[in-house]
Design an enzyme around this catalytic site. Structure first.
Site, PDB file in Angstrom:
ATOM      1  N   GLY A   1      20.748   8.683   8.514  1.00  0.00           N
ATOM      2  CA  GLY A   1      21.328   9.556   9.540  1.00  0.00           C
ATOM      3  C   GLY A   1      20.484   9.680  10.801  1.00  0.00           C
TER       4      GLY A   1
ATOM      5  N   GLU B   1       0.839  -1.204   0.000  1.00  0.00           N
ATOM      6  CA  GLU B   1       0.000   0.000   0.000  1.00  0.00           C
ATOM      7  C   GLU B   1       0.872   1.252   0.000  1.00  0.00           C
ATOM      8  OE1 GLU B   1      -3.788  -0.154   1.981  1.00  0.00           O
ATOM      9  OE2 GLU B   1      -3.109  -1.836   3.205  1.00  0.00           O
TER      10      GLU B   1
ATOM     11  N   GLY C   1      -0.003   1.639   4.231  1.00  0.00           N
ATOM     12  CA  GLY C   1      -0.569   2.711   3.410  1.00  0.00           C
ATOM     13  C   GLY C   1       0.305   3.953   3.423  1.00  0.00           C
TER      14      GLY C   1
ATOM     15  N   ARG D   1      10.488   2.796  16.884  1.00  0.00           N
ATOM     16  CA  ARG D   1       9.335   3.525  17.421  1.00  0.00           C
ATOM     17  C   ARG D   1       9.770   4.917  17.816  1.00  0.00           C
ATOM     18  NH1 ARG D   1       5.530   0.636  21.596  1.00  0.00           N
ATOM     19  NH2 ARG D   1       4.540   0.157  19.598  1.00  0.00           N
TER      20      ARG D   1
ATOM     21  N   ASP E   1       7.208   1.764  13.026  1.00  0.00           N
ATOM     22  CA  ASP E   1       5.892   2.251  13.426  1.00  0.00           C
ATOM     23  C   ASP E   1       5.323   3.249  12.426  1.00  0.00           C
ATOM     24  OD1 ASP E   1       5.676   0.703  15.649  1.00  0.00           O
ATOM     25  OD2 ASP E   1       5.715   2.355  17.089  1.00  0.00           O
TER      26      ASP E   1
END
Lengths: 387, 387, 387
Positions: free
Chosen positions: A321, A255, A272, A363, A313
């Site tokens: 970097g 997606e 997506g 994350r 995430d």
């Protein structure tokens, strides 16, 4: 069986690839080839057929240059008849369904030529994988990639952009922009202006390639010819895109964007709007591979290769970097699933230092304002049902 | 008036839904139904017409199984004639424009059958909303969703993916991939290879549904059949997409993705590239509703339901597990517009704890590195003029 | 030479723009104009041709109202013949290729009218750039923008949305939604339902405009009529989109969204999924210009104008209200390349305070949780080869 055919052909060598194509000529430049459509290509295979074709050219006074990296010749009625004779009646009769596809091509051509002599068929041989010199050779390589005859990134396509003509595409037909310019007034006034679906040097994947039964491409515009899609891949119509020389090596939900040179492995999920950067758009020339069962969250951006079982995430960017904090504990857990990784512990790693590691969850910690990485706890599974 | 028609039909019951469809058969598997096109569907309505249709089947020796959840039969010339007789001359004459659409269907079928007897018309009844068993039933349900006969998420579509065939679509026509494979050589050499626009199990919304006058869909690829669009919805052609069983319940500007099961309410704005996650892509099975006048900023990701008048700032991701800081003051203001929210104050909330709240503005504080939420100060208004 | 033609025409004034169009009428409302297709438009040029056309109307008893901002009249066979006479045999003979395109229009019309008298040709004059009053005038302005006769944002398009009809588009042909509604049953049953490609008030750029040889648009859905694309612009098929009255002023790689009113300058790169906000979607009415060689990273969001040589890192959002930290050292470096910028140093700037500055690199510091800006170290170069 066919070896005696080529005994007296000087310098004969087996081609790396070959095929017969129907070509589209320019409307203004009538001898310019705009597109080559191959009903079947041969890649490191079917050398007997190659020998027949080369013998047929030879008998029709066409000399193949075995020293050059590629060779293209017109397919004439005489060529077709010679080749059919050389294959012989038995093989020609057998050539149906999945059998002897090169002979099937000849049979259809004979049928066409019996009706009308045409000049828009070409035979193309590649002897080496060097930079292509002709439209026919570029297309032969794009077919090899899209029909999964060769791995992604394995072919020399240098200069392909210079060989292909930028055209207006109407259905599967390329039209020279100059033709539209020269005829604009008449076409528009007479309500005959064509519906131009795109303007590009490359055609679309679905104009040339039949996907597997369990492969879905919800919008033809999303996959360029030269892309490769493993069986079971689904390309949704939102923000997705797969460029040439890029694609998937197993069932993948796509997606997001797979830029040229990027490869995504089995069971991965490109969420997506997720972007996988290409070699000339942010990765300093390092092509990106995304490992098995790795999840790229919605609207994430990935600028480094990732191993298996990773998670990026939604909404974050992991670039070469990007500074990423890892706790010592998680560092050790990551090392466990990456036994060859020789890094010493430190608090912050750059994205590039984590390139290719398995089992890492990236994350953004919204309480501390830090990008963090830790051992991903789950294998990501692609859900077949929803899409 | 029609009740006596069914008196002697054993086990008769009113269907939940019914309609007559033209079906497309496979090119290779000539009795496989690839698509069903309904000129009109009936959902919990027009039981008189249902009675006529069932009577007509009965009189033509077709026994309807009222105990199964659905029933499909061929529409024959005799069926059409019987049904027209049963409706009677007066109704048949009146059937024009908006009147008696089921009879209009019969009149056109009569015209077609007078010319040539065809076998590609079917009548489908649903008696219960159970998992569909036939292509005709799947399409009847997709029509019900897309024509707004039923609310989103209200129908049982279990197993629909298994019933539909993955096809190459050329215009509104589904083509079996095997047909292309078996004829590839001839089609390509004879310049007759079709322009494949997409490969999917589902067709596109615009191949079956006529939108309202003030509804715009700038690219047919962006809306799958089975999506629902309220009047006044605009779907832009950038990164947008609306999957089946997802859509809008009022005028909404859609420039992002509405995944399967997601519903967006009146006056909301799904910004460019914004993603609303679906039940199997990050929401742990909780379907997402976006409330009235809520704004999802460009490239934001929303993984929780939102109430009315919320704002998700551009570029941020609000997921179930996202930790979000709220000041005590703003917490109290949010409580004011969410009287049923029983939470106690704490500094950090997880996204899931804020699910469905009205009037919350989600922002990333770029000075403190924290995701924060506070009472949104303005109602978001959709601008009609610009798009 | 043509001045004597208009001597006795009362109130004559040179038109700002004019052209002859073929118009499409409604299928239900047969006198409603749905679209105007101009084979050539004239913008502040070719006043001799304008004089001939006005004289021809005059001689055919059509009075042009020079006091109104625009004027539209039917093109009749008599008009065409009068105009050809007035141009004279020599010019008419010369009118071929690039010469005398307005006369070429007349020659083709004569050919058409000799065959059949048609009523679907119109001549439109604009005398002032005021809010358009007719479909013909709206299209004349959209052509002027898309054919680069005028700069973006320079024309008055107020009320254009109210003048255009929302249609279903099948190829280049607009179809009234009411026509589909009134004929749905018959069209669907007879397998004649058209393939609706989009539903919108505006057509697509490629239905009216021929791009330059080095311009690529990989999906026609991505560029609305009224957009402007400088030569060398490439529009990829992922998340990209260019709205009307928006576009590029030099070669630009476009993989993101250029909202209405946004302008991107030479050598800039709009990364995959990047969003440039429009005047009514987050910029408080300030139209955004993106400077030369500026890079908008993948999935970034830009809500302020940017100068030359800027970088917005992938995945970040720089909006009017975004608080951005700058070190005093970098502040001074930024001042060096922005000599007219009179700001005093402070730690945090709002995005709007940095609007239009050159050479700024916007980054999110993932160790400190701060959005920061500093002097960008490199000029961004667009890579031609990869895409």
């Amino acid at each position: 069986m066919f070896e005696n055919l080529v005994e007296n052909i000087q310098g004969y060598k087996k081609p790396l690839a070959f095929g017969i194509a129907r070509v589209d000529f320019g409307q203004v430049n009538r001898d310019k080839v705009l597109q080559a459509t191959y009903p079947i290509i041969n890649w490191n295979e079917n050398f007997g057929s190659a020998a027949v074709f080369i013998r047929s050219l030879f008998e029709n006074d066409i000399e193949v240059d075995f020293n050059s990296s590629e060779f293209v010749a017109d397919v004439t009625k005489e060529f077709v008849e010679t080749a059919l004779d050389l294959f012989g009646k038995d093989l020609v009769e057998e050539a149906e369904g999945d059998k002897h596809k090169n002979i099937q091509v000849l049979k259809i051509l004979k049928e066409i030529f019996d009706d009308e002599v045409m000049d828009n068929y070409r035979i193309c041989f590649l002897f080496e994988d060097e930079a292509p010199q002709s439209v026919e050779a570029v297309y032969l390589k794009l077919y090899a990639l899209s029909q999964r005859k060769v791995p992604l990134r394995s072919l020399n396509l240098n200069g392909a952009f210079g060989i292909l003509t930028n055209c207006a595409w109407v259905g599967n037909v390329p039209i020279e922009l100059d033709y539209l310019r020269e005829n604009e007034i008449e076409l528009k006034l007479k309500d005959a202006y064509p519906e131009v679906e795109y303007v590009d040097k490359f055609p679309r994947f679905l104009s040339h390639v039949i996907p597997d039964d369990n492969t879905r491409i919800l919008d033809t515009a999303k996959v360029r010819m030269g892309a490769q899609l493993a069986a079971g891949t689904t390309v949704m119509p939102g923000a997705s895109y797969i460029n040439f020389n890029a694609g998937t090596e197993g069932p993948v939900m796509v997606e997001g964007r797979i830029s040229s040179s990027a490869v995504v492995k089995e069971g991965a999920d490109v969420g997506g709007g997720a972007s996988i950067l290409g070699v000339l758009s942010g990765t300093n020339g390092n092509p990106i591979t995304i490992g098995r069962n790795t999840l790229l969250g919605a609207n994430s951006v990935t600028g480094i290769p990732l191993g298996d079982g990773c998670i990026v995430d939604a909404g974050i960017a992991v670039l070469e970097g990007t500074k990423i904090w890892i706790s010592e504990d998680e560092f050790n857990k990551i090392k466990e699933v990456n036994p060859e990784w020789s890094a010493e512990y430190k608090e912050y790693f750059k994205g590039l230092e984590l390139a290719g590691l398995n089992g890492v969850h990236y994350r953004f910690d919204t309480t501390k304002g830090k990008m963090v990485a830790f051992r991903s706890r789950r294998e990501v599974k692609l859900n077949e049902e929803l899409h």
